[in-house]
Design a protein around this motif. Structure first.
Motif, PDB file in Angstrom:
ATOM      1  N   ALA A 175       0.844  -1.191   0.000  1.00  0.00           N
ATOM      2  CA  ALA A 175       0.000   0.000   0.000  1.00  0.00           C
ATOM      3  C   ALA A 175       0.880   1.241   0.000  1.00  0.00           C
ATOM      4  CB  ALA A 175      -0.907  -0.006   1.224  1.00  0.00           C
ATOM      5  N   PRO A 176       0.350   2.375  -0.464  1.00  0.00           N
ATOM      6  CA  PRO A 176       1.150   3.609  -0.497  1.00  0.00           C
ATOM      7  C   PRO A 176       1.719   3.952   0.870  1.00  0.00           C
ATOM      8  CG  PRO A 176      -0.873   3.894  -1.723  1.00  0.00           C
ATOM      9  CD  PRO A 176      -0.987   2.579  -1.037  1.00  0.00           C
ATOM     10  N   GLY A 177       3.018   4.196   0.919  1.00  0.00           N
ATOM     11  CA  GLY A 177       3.661   4.591   2.158  1.00  0.00           C
ATOM     12  C   GLY A 177       3.929   3.454   3.121  1.00  0.00           C
ATOM     13  N   LYS A 178       3.643   2.222   2.696  1.00  0.00           N
ATOM     14  CA  LYS A 178       3.846   1.076   3.579  1.00  0.00           C
ATOM     15  C   LYS A 178       4.821   0.087   2.944  1.00  0.00           C
ATOM     16  CE  LYS A 178      -0.607   1.288   5.922  1.00  0.00           C
ATOM     17  NZ  LYS A 178      -1.801   0.514   6.363  1.00  0.00           N
ATOM     18  N   GLU A 179       5.362  -0.777   3.785  1.00  0.00           N
ATOM     19  CA  GLU A 179       6.268  -1.801   3.295  1.00  0.00           C
ATOM     20  C   GLU A 179       5.481  -2.923   2.614  1.00  0.00           C
ATOM     21  OE1 GLU A 179       9.947  -1.302   6.482  1.00  0.00           O
ATOM     22  OE2 GLU A 179       8.843  -3.196   6.352  1.00  0.00           O
ATOM     23  N   ARG A 180       6.189  -3.657   1.766  1.00  0.00           N
ATOM     24  CA  ARG A 180       5.556  -4.801   1.119  1.00  0.00           C
ATOM     25  C   ARG A 180       5.196  -5.840   2.174  1.00  0.00           C
ATOM     26  NH1 ARG A 180       7.880  -6.663  -4.604  1.00  0.00           N
ATOM     27  NH2 ARG A 180       7.618  -4.400  -4.778  1.00  0.00           N
ATOM     28  N   GLU A 181       4.003  -6.402   2.049  1.00  0.00           N
ATOM     29  CA  GLU A 181       3.452  -7.308   3.063  1.00  0.00           C
ATOM     30  C   GLU A 181       3.115  -8.658   2.440  1.00  0.00           C
ATOM     31  OE1 GLU A 181      -0.265  -7.042   6.211  1.00  0.00           O
ATOM     32  OE2 GLU A 181      -0.588  -6.329   4.162  1.00  0.00           O
ATOM     33  N   PHE A 182       3.528  -9.718   3.108  1.00  0.00           N
ATOM     34  CA  PHE A 182       3.159 -11.068   2.697  1.00  0.00           C
ATOM     35  C   PHE A 182       1.661 -11.254   2.904  1.00  0.00           C
ATOM     36  CE2 PHE A 182       3.411 -15.545   2.130  1.00  0.00           C
ATOM     37  CZ  PHE A 182       2.627 -16.125   3.121  1.00  0.00           C
ATOM     38  N   VAL A 183       0.999 -11.908   1.934  1.00  0.00           N
ATOM     39  CA  VAL A 183      -0.449 -12.113   2.016  1.00  0.00           C
ATOM     40  C   VAL A 183      -0.801 -13.602   2.068  1.00  0.00           C
ATOM     41  CG1 VAL A 183      -2.649 -11.769   0.833  1.00  0.00           C
ATOM     42  CG2 VAL A 183      -0.927  -9.958   0.806  1.00  0.00           C
ATOM     43  N   TYR A 218      10.076 -24.776   0.090  1.00  0.00           N
ATOM     44  CA  TYR A 218       8.755 -25.283   0.455  1.00  0.00           C
ATOM     45  C   TYR A 218       7.850 -24.164   0.939  1.00  0.00           C
ATOM     46  CZ  TYR A 218       5.085 -28.002   2.628  1.00  0.00           C
ATOM     47  OH  TYR A 218       3.867 -28.524   2.957  1.00  0.00           O
ATOM     48  N   TYR A 219       8.410 -23.268   1.772  1.00  0.00           N
ATOM     49  CA  TYR A 219       7.601 -22.180   2.312  1.00  0.00           C
ATOM     50  C   TYR A 219       8.463 -20.953   2.525  1.00  0.00           C
ATOM     51  CZ  TYR A 219       4.795 -19.339   5.443  1.00  0.00           C
ATOM     52  OH  TYR A 219       4.105 -18.302   5.996  1.00  0.00           O
ATOM     53  N   ALA A 220       7.914 -19.781   2.228  1.00  0.00           N
ATOM     54  CA  ALA A 220       8.627 -18.533   2.492  1.00  0.00           C
ATOM     55  C   ALA A 220       7.625 -17.412   2.651  1.00  0.00           C
ATOM     56  CB  ALA A 220       9.610 -18.213   1.374  1.00  0.00           C
ATOM     57  N   ALA A 221       7.806 -16.625   3.691  1.00  0.00           N
ATOM     58  CA  ALA A 221       6.963 -15.454   3.913  1.00  0.00           C
ATOM     59  C   ALA A 221       7.769 -14.162   3.815  1.00  0.00           C
ATOM     60  CB  ALA A 221       6.287 -15.532   5.278  1.00  0.00           C
ATOM     61  N   ASN A 222       9.080 -14.287   3.680  1.00  0.00           N
ATOM     62  CA  ASN A 222       9.944 -13.126   3.588  1.00  0.00           C
ATOM     63  C   ASN A 222      10.259 -12.846   2.122  1.00  0.00           C
ATOM     64  OD1 ASN A 222      12.246 -11.325   3.675  1.00  0.00           O
ATOM     65  ND2 ASN A 222      12.427 -11.881   5.826  1.00  0.00           N
ATOM     66  N   ALA A 223      10.058 -11.614   1.721  1.00  0.00           N
ATOM     67  CA  ALA A 223      10.240 -11.247   0.321  1.00  0.00           C
ATOM     68  C   ALA A 223      11.647 -11.553  -0.185  1.00  0.00           C
ATOM     69  CB  ALA A 223       9.925  -9.773   0.121  1.00  0.00           C
ATOM     70  N   ARG A 224      12.637 -11.472   0.663  1.00  0.00           N
ATOM     71  CA  ARG A 224      14.014 -11.676   0.194  1.00  0.00           C
ATOM     72  C   ARG A 224      14.294 -13.137  -0.161  1.00  0.00           C
ATOM     73  NH1 ARG A 224      15.317 -10.382   5.783  1.00  0.00           N
ATOM     74  NH2 ARG A 224      15.701 -12.304   6.956  1.00  0.00           N
ATOM     75  N   ASP A 225      13.401 -14.040   0.212  1.00  0.00           N
ATOM     76  CA  ASP A 225      13.587 -15.461  -0.103  1.00  0.00           C
ATOM     77  C   ASP A 225      13.027 -15.841  -1.475  1.00  0.00           C
ATOM     78  OD1 ASP A 225      12.945 -16.246   3.337  1.00  0.00           O
ATOM     79  OD2 ASP A 225      14.879 -16.052   2.309  1.00  0.00           O
TER      80      ASP A 225
END
Length: 123
Positions: A40-48, A102-109
């Motif tokens: 969202a504008p002004g916010k960090e990227r968020e895992f959904v 298998y699983y990742a919630a962090n964008a850098r992964d």
């Protein structure tokens, strides 16, 4: 290499629904797990949400649990995000991304990202 292209975003009233698609190129897409993120504008990227390469396991953040559903069709090289009961706070640019684990919630992964699709929810 995997190229990802999101589509399906748009303008919708609160309570409405949208289905996002993430179309992938590459014949080995079925070996990648996929996540959806939003910013969202002004916010960090968020895992959904996240779905494993086989589609056997799906995970969601609490704020979308029960409203969003992630799925995939490996024959079509496509991952979907069905979004129901949308709220104004869901407004963001939505990105799909792929990784080999298998699983990742962090964008850098994540290894590959799409360009994003805008979702705007009005009151």
């Amino acid at each position: 290499q995997v190229q990802l292209v999101e589509s399906g975003g748009g303008l919708v009233q609160a309570g409405g629904s949208l289905r996002l698609s993430c179309a992938a190129s590459g014949r080995i897409f079925s070996s990648y797990s996929v996540g959806w993120f939003r910013q969202a504008p002004g916010k960090e990227r968020e895992f959904v949400a996240h779905i494993t390469w086989s589609g056997s396991t799906a995970d969601y953040i609490d704020s979308v649990q029960g409203r969003f559903m992630i799925s995939r069709d490996n024959a079509k090289n496509t991952v979907y995000l069905q979004m129901n009961s949308l709220k104004p706070e869901d407004t963001a640019v939505y990105y799909c991304a792929a990784h080999r684990g298998y699983y990742a919630a962090n964008a850098r992964d994540y290894d590959y990202w799409g360009q994003g699709t805008q979702v705007t929810v009005t009151t």
